[in-house]
Motif scaffolding. Structure first.
Motif, PDB file in Angstrom:
ATOM      1  N   ALA B 101       0.815  -1.220   0.000  1.00 52.03           N
ATOM      2  CA  ALA B 101       0.000   0.000   0.000  1.00 52.03           C
ATOM      3  C   ALA B 101       0.843   1.262   0.000  1.00 52.03           C
ATOM      4  N   ILE B 102       2.001   1.222   0.672  1.00 55.11           N
ATOM      5  CA  ILE B 102       2.809   2.441   0.759  1.00 55.11           C
ATOM      6  C   ILE B 102       3.284   2.897  -0.631  1.00 55.11           C
ATOM      7  N   PRO B 103       3.915   2.000  -1.436  1.00 54.17           N
ATOM      8  CA  PRO B 103       4.283   2.458  -2.779  1.00 54.17           C
ATOM      9  C   PRO B 103       3.076   2.878  -3.606  1.00 54.17           C
ATOM     10  N   LEU B 104       1.986   2.109  -3.483  1.00 57.66           N
ATOM     11  CA  LEU B 104       0.782   2.442  -4.255  1.00 57.66           C
ATOM     12  C   LEU B 104       0.290   3.842  -3.900  1.00 57.66           C
ATOM     13  N   ALA B 105       0.267   4.121  -2.602  1.00 57.25           N
ATOM     14  CA  ALA B 105      -0.197   5.432  -2.151  1.00 57.25           C
ATOM     15  C   ALA B 105       0.736   6.522  -2.669  1.00 57.25           C
ATOM     16  N   TYR B 106       2.040   6.227  -2.660  1.00 60.10           N
ATOM     17  CA  TYR B 106       3.005   7.223  -3.115  1.00 60.10           C
ATOM     18  C   TYR B 106       2.834   7.497  -4.608  1.00 60.10           C
ATOM     19  N   PHE B 107       2.705   6.411  -5.382  1.00 60.39           N
ATOM     20  CA  PHE B 107       2.511   6.586  -6.833  1.00 60.39           C
ATOM     21  C   PHE B 107       1.223   7.356  -7.102  1.00 60.39           C
ATOM     22  N   ALA B 108       0.178   7.015  -6.352  1.00 64.50           N
ATOM     23  CA  ALA B 108      -1.100   7.691  -6.565  1.00 64.50           C
ATOM     24  C   ALA B 108      -0.970   9.164  -6.202  1.00 64.50           C
ATOM     25  N   HIS B 109      -0.218   9.423  -5.150  1.00 65.19           N
ATOM     26  CA  HIS B 109      -0.017  10.809  -4.730  1.00 65.19           C
ATOM     27  C   HIS B 109       0.741  11.591  -5.791  1.00 65.19           C
ATOM     28  N   ARG B 110       1.745  10.921  -6.405  1.00 66.72           N
ATOM     29  CA  ARG B 110       2.519  11.605  -7.452  1.00 66.72           C
ATOM     30  C   ARG B 110       1.838  11.515  -8.808  1.00 66.72           C
ATOM     31  N   GLN B 111       0.681  10.875  -8.859  1.00 67.11           N
ATOM     32  CA  GLN B 111      -0.095  10.740 -10.104  1.00 67.11           C
ATOM     33  C   GLN B 111       0.700  10.034 -11.198  1.00 67.11           C
ATOM     34  N   TRP B 112       1.308   8.901 -10.874  1.00 68.17           N
ATOM     35  CA  TRP B 112       2.100   8.190 -11.868  1.00 68.17           C
ATOM     36  C   TRP B 112       1.278   7.140 -12.583  1.00 68.17           C
ATOM     37  N   LEU B 113       1.363   7.134 -13.893  1.00 70.61           N
ATOM     38  CA  LEU B 113       0.824   6.053 -14.719  1.00 70.61           C
ATOM     39  C   LEU B 113      -0.596   5.621 -14.322  1.00 70.61           C
ATOM     40  N   GLY B 114      -1.401   6.570 -13.996  1.00 63.18           N
ATOM     41  CA  GLY B 114      -2.800   6.241 -13.703  1.00 63.18           C
ATOM     42  C   GLY B 114      -3.025   5.448 -12.430  1.00 63.18           C
ATOM     43  N   THR B 115      -2.029   5.421 -11.529  1.00 61.15           N
ATOM     44  CA  THR B 115      -2.251   4.679 -10.281  1.00 61.15           C
ATOM     45  C   THR B 115      -3.377   5.299  -9.468  1.00 61.15           C
ATOM     46  N   ASN B 116      -3.501   6.623  -9.587  1.00 59.77           N
ATOM     47  CA  ASN B 116      -4.560   7.294  -8.838  1.00 59.77           C
ATOM     48  C   ASN B 116      -5.930   6.795  -9.282  1.00 59.77           C
ATOM     49  N   ALA B 117      -6.101   6.707 -10.600  1.00 60.95           N
ATOM     50  CA  ALA B 117      -7.373   6.206 -11.124  1.00 60.95           C
ATOM     51  C   ALA B 117      -7.586   4.759 -10.687  1.00 60.95           C
ATOM     52  N   LEU B 118      -6.513   3.954 -10.753  1.00 61.04           N
ATOM     53  CA  LEU B 118      -6.606   2.542 -10.345  1.00 61.04           C
ATOM     54  C   LEU B 118      -7.057   2.438  -8.894  1.00 61.04           C
ATOM     55  N   LEU B 119      -6.448   3.266  -8.065  1.00 57.91           N
ATOM     56  CA  LEU B 119      -6.779   3.240  -6.639  1.00 57.91           C
ATOM     57  C   LEU B 119      -8.240   3.610  -6.420  1.00 57.91           C
ATOM     58  N   ASN B 120      -8.681   4.664  -7.150  1.00 59.56           N
ATOM     59  CA  ASN B 120     -10.073   5.078  -6.998  1.00 59.56           C
ATOM     60  C   ASN B 120     -11.035   3.982  -7.426  1.00 59.56           C
ATOM     61  N   TRP B 121     -10.705   3.286  -8.520  1.00 63.64           N
ATOM     62  CA  TRP B 121     -11.585   2.224  -9.004  1.00 63.64           C
ATOM     63  C   TRP B 121     -11.608   1.050  -8.032  1.00 63.64           C
ATOM     64  N   LEU B 122     -10.431   0.716  -7.525  1.00 57.63           N
ATOM     65  CA  LEU B 122     -10.339  -0.394  -6.572  1.00 57.63           C
ATOM     66  C   LEU B 122     -11.201  -0.100  -5.351  1.00 57.63           C
ATOM     67  N   ASN B 123     -11.077   1.140  -4.873  1.00 59.43           N
ATOM     68  CA  ASN B 123     -11.869   1.535  -3.712  1.00 59.43           C
ATOM     69  C   ASN B 123     -13.352   1.537  -4.024  1.00 59.43           C
ATOM     70  N   GLY B 124     -13.679   2.036  -5.219  1.00 68.17           N
ATOM     71  CA  GLY B 124     -15.079   2.080  -5.624  1.00 68.17           C
ATOM     72  C   GLY B 124     -15.677   0.696  -5.670  1.00 68.17           C
ATOM     73  N   PHE B 125     -14.953  -0.252  -6.286  1.00 69.44           N
ATOM     74  CA  PHE B 125     -15.469  -1.611  -6.434  1.00 69.44           C
ATOM     75  C   PHE B 125     -15.644  -2.266  -5.069  1.00 69.44           C
ATOM     76  N   LEU B 126     -14.632  -2.108  -4.211  1.00 68.74           N
ATOM     77  CA  LEU B 126     -14.682  -2.813  -2.927  1.00 68.74           C
ATOM     78  C   LEU B 126     -15.595  -2.126  -1.922  1.00 68.74           C
ATOM     79  N   SER B 127     -16.019  -0.873  -2.220  1.00 70.60           N
ATOM     80  CA  SER B 127     -16.995  -0.286  -1.306  1.00 70.60           C
ATOM     81  C   SER B 127     -18.413  -0.579  -1.795  1.00 70.60           C
ATOM     82  N   TYR B 128     -18.517  -1.363  -2.850  1.00 72.57           N
ATOM     83  CA  TYR B 128     -19.823  -1.786  -3.358  1.00 72.57           C
ATOM     84  C   TYR B 128     -20.090  -3.250  -3.029  1.00 72.57           C
ATOM     85  N   VAL B 129     -19.076  -4.084  -3.345  1.00 70.63           N
ATOM     86  CA  VAL B 129     -19.251  -5.531  -3.239  1.00 70.63           C
ATOM     87  C   VAL B 129     -18.656  -5.999  -1.911  1.00 70.63           C
TER      88      VAL B 129
END
Lengths: 300, 299
Positions: B101-129
């Protein structure tokens, strides 16, 4: 607001699609007979098989003109509402209790935070938030069985034949979300302390109860934000609780149909759950939009 | 005296530490205690006072304080013997989750290679199902079932399930830190991204990470318990039980496995499910207390 609604619906559709794709991953066992008593089991997993399964799934919907029948021959669409109704007898009171009573108790806990009552309440809400719901359920069962031994009148503990059967699972499932809301509300109110508007209100000579009313309106935004979490928690624990209590609701049958690879039925039972989540999200957004003052900084 | 004062001031932390101490003692030295049967001997039957053989499971009694399971093994010994594995599993799930999670959060924070979007989608999916349904669907995928590495994959899947929530939390912390001046100065000197993470960001969230890791240990225990009721465990092997019949066999004594037959046990020998669930509650309680106590210290 309309745009928000369309966005939420799109997200919902994509999530349903993702769920179906996940559900259809080939996972059935293939047993091969090699003659004599030699058998081997295999789980074939290829992309072609996956495509085949998706095609068969679509074909099933086309030929059956809907979800079709379950293994007992009852149309799934007739069976699901009945099961769902039983689910609602647990979910609806659980949700209302945790959102309503939980928030109220949280306010009480905050109001009396420096008195003994508040401290005792904080202690108990903390203890109960650490007890997993399944343990609470088992402990309740164990206790009741022991009580029956010493002569307390017996009543049915399992199944769903009696009107009161939903009570024990409901109690077990409500405790955690309720306590979570108590803790959350009181923490949110404590966060409001020290804001400038409170000082203004106090200097104008408002009573502390009236000030509390203002604070609650300001906190309601983040409190309503918790609805989705509470609903997800309830929907996660519900199938397990139903399985433990042999309460034949939608959650119970959802688990069985997933384990028996009955995909159309699993989807038919899962869809209402996803819809409930969708409704929760949209409704809480609507409530926030209609009812609440914009929180400071929320417009940025 | 200072130690005593510290304990008095941080009562919750002290109680939590004592509880953890007891837990660790029972985990590592429990097998040497006199009332623990490290061999986990099975009993076929016992004679009652009328010389009638009685088959297990036996109720909790002086001889078996927590009763026995259906094979006549002492529940207390089983729980103590299974503690090591259970704790190892929850610890590895939690640590893997944070390491990812730490690298993922860092990449998302720096907006690298769409990690931010990936994180948002992952969160969206898992807050539904509901999480457990996704876990069940994922752990029954064939390449996983047949793999000898299955336990590791299951640990990884459970770790990934809540990675979105954790990464989101860490990302928020990063976002707050990034507004501070020393980060701007680091950026202007031209510090590399990795160094920025290690030297500028992480030192400020070490204590927050510790608190949330300890809290997560309890959450993972809860999730494993829930999965246990559904018959999904970390250690499971595929065996042939009869001609052409295949099932999964439990190969471990970790606590969730005792819940597998809860459906039947809860109607008869309740103690078989009650005591493992109690042990899990104890673990959850301990880690919640520790987390709460640590929070008080670092505030």
């Amino acid at each position: 607001m309309v745009w928000e609604f369309i966005k939420s619906s799109l997200v919902f559709l994509i999530i349903v699609l993702a769920f179906v794709l996940l559900l259809l991953l080939p996972r059935e066992m293939e047993i091969i007979h090699h003659g004599g008593l030699v058998f081997t089991a295999d789980f074939p997993f290829t992309f072609d098989l996956y495509k085949e399964k998706i095609a068969a799934f679509i074909e099933h919907f086309r030929t059956e003109k809907g979800f079709g029948n379950n293994s007992m021959g009852v149309p799934i669409l007739e069976e699901v509402p009945k099961l769902l109704l039983r689910d609602f007898t647990i979910i609806a009171p659980a949700l209302l209790l945790s959102m309503g009573a939980g928030t109220l108790l949280g306010i009480v806990q905050f109001y009396f935070r420096d008195k003994v009552i508040g401290k005792v309440q904080a202690f108990f809400s903390w203890i109960f938030s650490s007890i997993p719901d399944f343990f609470l359920f088992i402990a309740l069962q164990y206790l009741l069985i022991k009580l029956f031994y010493i002569g307390v009148p017996k009543f049915s503990l399992y199944g769903n034949d009696h009107w009161y059967n939903f009570l024990i699972p409901m109690i077990a499932i409500t405790v955690f979300p309720l306590v979570h809301m108590v803790k959350f509300t009181s923490a949110a109110l404590e966060n409001e302390m020290g804001q400038d508007y409170l000082r203004t209100a106090r200097s104008k000579g408002l009573t502390s109860l009236k000030i509390l009313k203002h604070m609650i309106w300001n906190c309601l935004y983040s409190i309503l934000n918790q609805t989705q979490f509470i609903m997800l928690y309830l929907l996660t624990s519900l199938p397990i609780m139903q399985k433990l209590a042999s309460f034949q609701g939608a959650g119970y049958h959802l688990l069985t149909s997933i384990q028996e690879f009955d995909e159309p039925r699993a989807l038919a039972l899962m869809l209402p759950y996803l819809l409930m989540m969708f409704a929760t999200i949209v409704l809480s957004k609507l409530l926030k939009y209609k009812l609440l003052p914009q929180k400071a900084g929320a417009l940025q | 005296m200072t130690v005593l004062n510290f304990c008095k001031k941080n009562l919750i932390l002290t109680i939590g530490s004592i509880m953890l101490g007891i837990l660790l003692f029972m985990t590592f030295f429990g097998e040497h205690l006199s009332f623990i049967d490290a061999e986990l001997q099975e009993i076929d039957y016992l004679w009652d006072e009328n010389k009638i053989p009685i088959a297990p499971p036996y109720e909790p009694s002086a001889q078996f304080p927590f009763g026995t399971d259906r094979d006549g093994r002492d529940m207390l010994s089983l729980i103590v013997m299974g503690a090591k594995e259970t704790l190892l599993i929850i610890l590895s799930i939690t640590l893997i989750r944070y390491l990812l999670a730490i690298p993922l959060a860092y990449f998302a924070h720096r907006q690298w290679l769409g990690t931010n979007a990936l994180l948002n989608w992952l969160n969206g999916f898992l807050s539904y199902v509901p999480t457990i349904i996704v876990v069940i669907l994922l752990v029954t995928i064939p390449p996983l079932i047949m793999s000898p590495l299955r336990p590791y994959f299951v640990v990884l899947i459970i770790a990934i399930m809540e990675i979105g929530r954790v990464a989101d939390m860490i990302k928020m912390e990063f976002q707050q830190i990034s507004k501070r001046e020393f980060v701007t100065s680091g950026n202007s000197v031209g510090v590399s991204s990795f160094r920025l993470l290690r030297r500028y960001y992480l030192p400020f969230i070490y204590n927050k990470l510790l608190i949330s890791i300890v809290g997560d240990l309890g959450k993972v225990m809860f999730l494993l318990g829930q999965l246990g009721f559904l018959g999904v465990f970390v250690a499971q092997f595929f065996v042939q039980v009869d001609a052409g019949m295949f099932t999964f066999e439990n190969t471990s004594n970790s606590w969730p496995t005792f819940l597998a037959n809860s459906f039947k046990d809860i109607r008869g020998p309740v103690w078989i499910v009650f005591y493992p669930a109690l042990a899990m509650t104890y673990v959850i309680f301990t880690f919640n207390m520790l987390g709460h106590g640590l929070q008080k210290i670092f505030r």
